[in-house]
Every structure is written in structure tokens, then in C-alpha cells.
Scaffold this active site. Structure first.
Site, PDB file in Angstrom:
ATOM      1  N   HIS A  75      -4.654  13.004   6.625  1.00 29.46           N
ATOM      2  CA  HIS A  75      -5.114  12.783   7.999  1.00 29.46           C
ATOM      3  C   HIS A  75      -3.930  12.895   8.954  1.00 29.46           C
ATOM      4  O   HIS A  75      -2.905  12.243   8.763  1.00 29.46           O
ATOM      5  CB  HIS A  75      -5.763  11.401   8.131  1.00 29.46           C
ATOM      6  CG  HIS A  75      -7.157  11.358   7.590  1.00 29.46           C
ATOM      7  ND1 HIS A  75      -8.108  10.447   8.022  1.00 29.46           N
ATOM      8  CD2 HIS A  75      -7.773  12.124   6.653  1.00 29.46           C
ATOM      9  CE1 HIS A  75      -9.244  10.657   7.361  1.00 29.46           C
ATOM     10  NE2 HIS A  75      -9.062  11.666   6.530  1.00 29.46           N
ATOM     11  N   TYR A 204     -11.121   3.337  14.928  1.00 31.08           N
ATOM     12  CA  TYR A 204     -10.964   1.913  15.201  1.00 31.08           C
ATOM     13  C   TYR A 204     -11.644   1.650  16.544  1.00 31.08           C
ATOM     14  O   TYR A 204     -11.381   2.364  17.521  1.00 31.08           O
ATOM     15  CB  TYR A 204      -9.493   1.532  15.312  1.00 31.08           C
ATOM     16  CG  TYR A 204      -8.699   1.635  14.030  1.00 31.08           C
ATOM     17  CD1 TYR A 204      -8.442   0.503  13.261  1.00 31.08           C
ATOM     18  CD2 TYR A 204      -8.195   2.854  13.586  1.00 31.08           C
ATOM     19  CE1 TYR A 204      -7.699   0.575  12.089  1.00 31.08           C
ATOM     20  CE2 TYR A 204      -7.463   2.949  12.406  1.00 31.08           C
ATOM     21  CZ  TYR A 204      -7.218   1.806  11.669  1.00 31.08           C
ATOM     22  OH  TYR A 204      -6.489   1.894  10.516  1.00 31.08           O
ATOM     23  N   PRO A 296      -5.744  -6.411   7.730  1.00 36.92           N
ATOM     24  CA  PRO A 296      -5.863  -5.005   7.335  1.00 36.92           C
ATOM     25  C   PRO A 296      -5.900  -4.017   8.486  1.00 36.92           C
ATOM     26  O   PRO A 296      -5.944  -2.807   8.240  1.00 36.92           O
ATOM     27  CB  PRO A 296      -7.182  -4.989   6.552  1.00 36.92           C
ATOM     28  CG  PRO A 296      -7.963  -6.133   7.110  1.00 36.92           C
ATOM     29  CD  PRO A 296      -6.964  -7.180   7.457  1.00 36.92           C
ATOM     30  N   LYS A 300      -1.550  -1.861   6.202  1.00 35.92           N
ATOM     31  CA  LYS A 300      -0.199  -2.080   5.705  1.00 35.92           C
ATOM     32  C   LYS A 300      -0.125  -2.843   4.379  1.00 35.92           C
ATOM     33  O   LYS A 300       0.945  -2.893   3.767  1.00 35.92           O
ATOM     34  CB  LYS A 300       0.628  -2.859   6.753  1.00 35.92           C
ATOM     35  CG  LYS A 300       0.974  -2.019   7.958  1.00 35.92           C
ATOM     36  CD  LYS A 300       2.035  -0.995   7.623  1.00 35.92           C
ATOM     37  CE  LYS A 300       2.102   0.135   8.612  1.00 35.92           C
ATOM     38  NZ  LYS A 300       1.359   1.327   8.248  1.00 35.92           N
ATOM     39  N   TYR A 388       2.379   3.350  12.052  1.00 35.33           N
ATOM     40  CA  TYR A 388       1.173   3.610  11.244  1.00 35.33           C
ATOM     41  C   TYR A 388       1.503   4.473  10.031  1.00 35.33           C
ATOM     42  O   TYR A 388       1.001   4.219   8.917  1.00 35.33           O
ATOM     43  CB  TYR A 388       0.114   4.290  12.111  1.00 35.33           C
ATOM     44  CG  TYR A 388      -1.274   4.262  11.514  1.00 35.33           C
ATOM     45  CD1 TYR A 388      -2.110   3.165  11.706  1.00 35.33           C
ATOM     46  CD2 TYR A 388      -1.762   5.324  10.761  1.00 35.33           C
ATOM     47  CE1 TYR A 388      -3.390   3.136  11.166  1.00 35.33           C
ATOM     48  CE2 TYR A 388      -3.034   5.302  10.219  1.00 35.33           C
ATOM     49  CZ  TYR A 388      -3.839   4.208  10.419  1.00 35.33           C
ATOM     50  OH  TYR A 388      -5.104   4.186   9.859  1.00 35.33           O
TER      51      TYR A 388
END
Length: 393
Positions: A75, A204, A296, A300, A388
Site C-alpha cells: 500500500h 480511517y 492499534p 504499531k 506510519y
């Protein structure tokens, strides 16, 4: 009592313990892994599946990355939904070409088990009454019950990769161990469904009704989450109620084309931030959830465990192969420096996207302003992307 010896005894047969065992074995360093549960139980755990670049490289180095490279999805970015629209974080653009791999933790664990089997690795399941001894002395060892018999393993070092509730962290004296914890006032209700993902990349969602996440395992297996009160129970939520609530929290264009179906797994996970210091006590080294937990939101948890394993692998290789103890001596400080940065990032992502029970109208406007700033600033998006994809080891 049956007694045997190894160089590194590893408590915990999840992905952290298995990965370390595999890496050390390939370097010629002997290990034995002890796991409380059955293999089927370990493989039945449903966990996250967003892997940082560093974790991907470690899995390849261990010889267990072939199926990930075939079946995993790279991704290059993800979306944040807010105010009825989708904004995209371009990871590759803002993080110097780095990406993430979407590949389920269950599959990672399965691949590591198969790699251990292929190399004849020692993994003992259903061990009971594990006790760590002489951690500051000349004869570190572990005693336990296996197949109804008392057993003992002498080891130069012991790695505690046995999770938050394991025995390893509890073996550090209370006057030495420092614990830091933040418990969040909500949980994530998650379902797994044999449906096509809502989008090619993760979404998200920040919504006045609460957070939501659209994730996936592959092209026909999707993982979805919604924020719920801690008082809720998974059985309180029918599949229809879940899908309706999820769609309310997503932009209309996403909700309208979403494929729904029966859940094949449903559970609620509480959210907490937790760090234990130090991560070394004598011959004992803590790794993964035994030492730290993150909410979450920032993906990580497994990735932090992988960085612990990287530092431990390098330290043990230096010690056993080159006679150098510096890597092991610096392990706790080095691992914790990265842990706290990941804790900060996970806390920030959680605070940015969730509806907290005590938020005032001003708090909600400030939260939205934070999102508006994020997508108006190249520097802010770069900071998010760098964290990220994973900070350097």
C-alpha cells in the site's frame, strides 16, 4: 527433573518469539521456544496486518517472507474520512518512497511456524508453571511442566516475548520495574467478513458518532472496526447493526458501494498505552507486548515487537559470534527510545480520530482544525507518513 541447555530460551511462541528464534537459528545460535497455548490457539488469534518496511525486511531475512511477497499487498497510502470526504496520505511521496505491506499477523505466524518446522526448530507447546530463575546470577534457567513432567532449561539468556499477561515481566522485582499506563475510555468492535474491501487502501474515519476503520486481509477478506463504549459486549451487536453503524460513520460514496455479509469473527478490544522500563534485567530481555502496548490506531503493535527483535538479534549475534556485549548492554535504552516515539504517534492518531466522552464543542472544533491543518501542510503529512511507515531502527 529433565534438564537441557540452550543459548537463548524464548518464552512465548507468537510472532515475536518465533521470528527471533528463526533469525538466531539461521545465524547458528541455538534457541528453545516455550509457548503456553496450543499451536492452533496461537494461529486462531485475529490481529492486525499492516507491516512496516523494517518488519518486511526482517521476515525476508528470516527466510519466512516468500508467501508474504506473493500474497501480501503493498500500500502506497491510506485515507482519512472526515466531514463527509476522503483525504489521502501519500506514504510513498512523503516518506521517501517507503510503503507498508498489508498481510495478516495470523499469516505471519503461520509462515514462521512452517519455517521453524523446516529447520527443525524447537517449539514446545502447552507448557505450564513457567518460572524464571537466577536472572542476575551465574546460572539463569527456566523451569516448567511439559507433558506432565518437570523440566529445566539452562540458558545464557532468556527472552520474554510472552505478552502483556505473561510471566516474564512479572519476574522483574517491583522495586526495579517502572510501569506507565494510559487506559482509553472506549474499545474497538471488530468483525472479519468474507467480503471485498471497501476501498483499495485503508480508510480511517473521524466522525461525531465515533471512529471507524476499513481494513482488509486480502481481496475477499475484510476487517472493519467501530469505536464503542467499554460497557458494550460483542454479542450485543448483530451483524446488521454493525454494518448500519459503520456506514453512518463513512462518506456516503463509500457506504453506498460497500459489500456486506455475515461476520466470521467478532470481538471488542480495549485500548491502552503501556510501557515497562527497563526492558532488560540481568539475563532477561523483554520484547513485544511483554514490555509495551499501543492503541492499534497507528498500526504499531506488531511492528514495535519487530524492532525489539531486530535489536535483540543484532545484540545476540554480536555476543555469540563476535564476543561483543555492547548491543545487549544498550538494548533497553535503544528499544525504549523507539517505543516511546511509537507510543506518542499512536496516542496522537487515537486523539485525532476518536470521540472522547468528555469532549466539549470546543474540543471537537479543535480536533477538526487539527485534521484541516494536516491536509493543508506538506510538513504535517510528511511527519505522519514517516511515522506510519516506521521510524528507522
Amino acid at each position: 527433573m529433565q534438564t537441557e541447555s540452550t543459548q537463548v530460551a524464548i518464552i512465548g511462541g507468537g510472532p515475536s518469539g518465533l521470528l527471533l528464534s528463526q533469525l538466531l537459528h539461521k545465524a547458528g545460535i541455538d534457541t528453545i521456544v516455550l509457548e503456553r497455548q496450543t499451536r492452533d490457539y496461537v494461529l486462531g488469534r485475529i490481529r492486525a496486518g499492516v507491516l512496516e518496511t523494517g518488519f518486511v525486511e526482517l521476515l525476508r531475512k528470516s527466510g519466512a517472507g516468500a508467501r508474504m511477497d506473493r500474497e501480501g499487498e503493498i500500500h502506497h497510502g491510506f485515507h482519512i474520512a472526515h466531514q463527509g470526504r476522503l483525504d489521502r496520505i501519500d506514504l510513498a511521496r512523503h516518506a521517501q518512497g517507503q510503503t507498508v505491506m498489508v498481510y495478516g499477523q495470523t499469516e505471519v505466524t503461520r509462515d514462521l511456524y512452517e519455517a521453524r518446522d523446516a529447520m527443525g526448530g524447537r517449539v514446545l507447546h502447552e507448557v505450564q508453571d513457567v518460572v524464571l530463575h537466577d536472572l542476575k546470577g551465574a546460572q539463569p534457567h527456566v523451569t516448567f511442566i511439559h507433558d506432565g513432567a518437570e523440566r529445566r532449561i539452562n540458558a545464557s539468556f532468556i527472552v520474554g516475548a510472552d505478552g502483556f499477561h505473561g510471566v516474564s515481566r512479572k519476574s522483574i522485582p517491583a522495586d526495579i520495574l517502572r510501569e506507565y499506563e494510559k487506559v482509553y475510555p472506549f474499545g474497538w468492535l471488530g468483525i472479519l467478513s468474507e467480503t471485498a474491501p471497501a476501498a483499495p487502501e485503508l480508510i480511517y474515519a473521524r466522525h461525531d458518532r465515533g471512529f471507524a476503520l476499513c481494513s482488509m486481509r486480502n481481496s475477499r477478506l475484510s476487517r472493519y472496526y467501530i469505536q464503542v463504549p467499554l460497557s458494550d459486549k460483542a454479542e450485543d451487536w448483530s451483524d446488521d447493526a454493525f454494518w448500519q453503524e459503520l456506514k453512518r460513520r463513512l462518506p456516503e460514496a463509500v457506504a453506498e458501494q460497500m459489500e456486506t455479509g455475515p461476520s466470521i469473527e467478532k470481538s471488542i478490544a480495549p485500548l491502552r498505552s503501556f510501557v515497562a522500563e527497563p526492558m532488560r534485567y540481568g539475563a532477561l530481555f523483554l520484547a513485544g507486548d511483554a514490555a509495551h502496548i499501543v492503541p492499534p490506531t497507528g498500526a504499531k503493535g506488531l511492528n514495535l515487537a519487530a524492532s525489539d527483535i531486530h535489536y535483540l538479534y543484532e545484540g545476540f549475534a554480536d555476543y555469540f559470534l563476535r564476543g561483543e556485549a555492547g548491543g545487549l548492554d544498550s538494548y533497553s535504552a535503544k528499544a525504549l527510545a523507539r517505543v516511546w516515539k511509537a507510543e506518542r504517534f499512536s496516542w496522537w492518531m487515537t486523539s485525532l480520530l476518536h470521540r472522547f466522552p468528555d469532549m466539549s464543542p470546543a474540543d471537537l472544533r479543535l480536533q477538526q482544525a487539527d485534521l484541516d491543518y494536516l491536509f493543508s501542510s506538506e510538513a504535517a503529512q510528511t511527519s505522519l507518513a514517516e511515522n506510519y511507515v516506521g521510524l528507522p531502527y
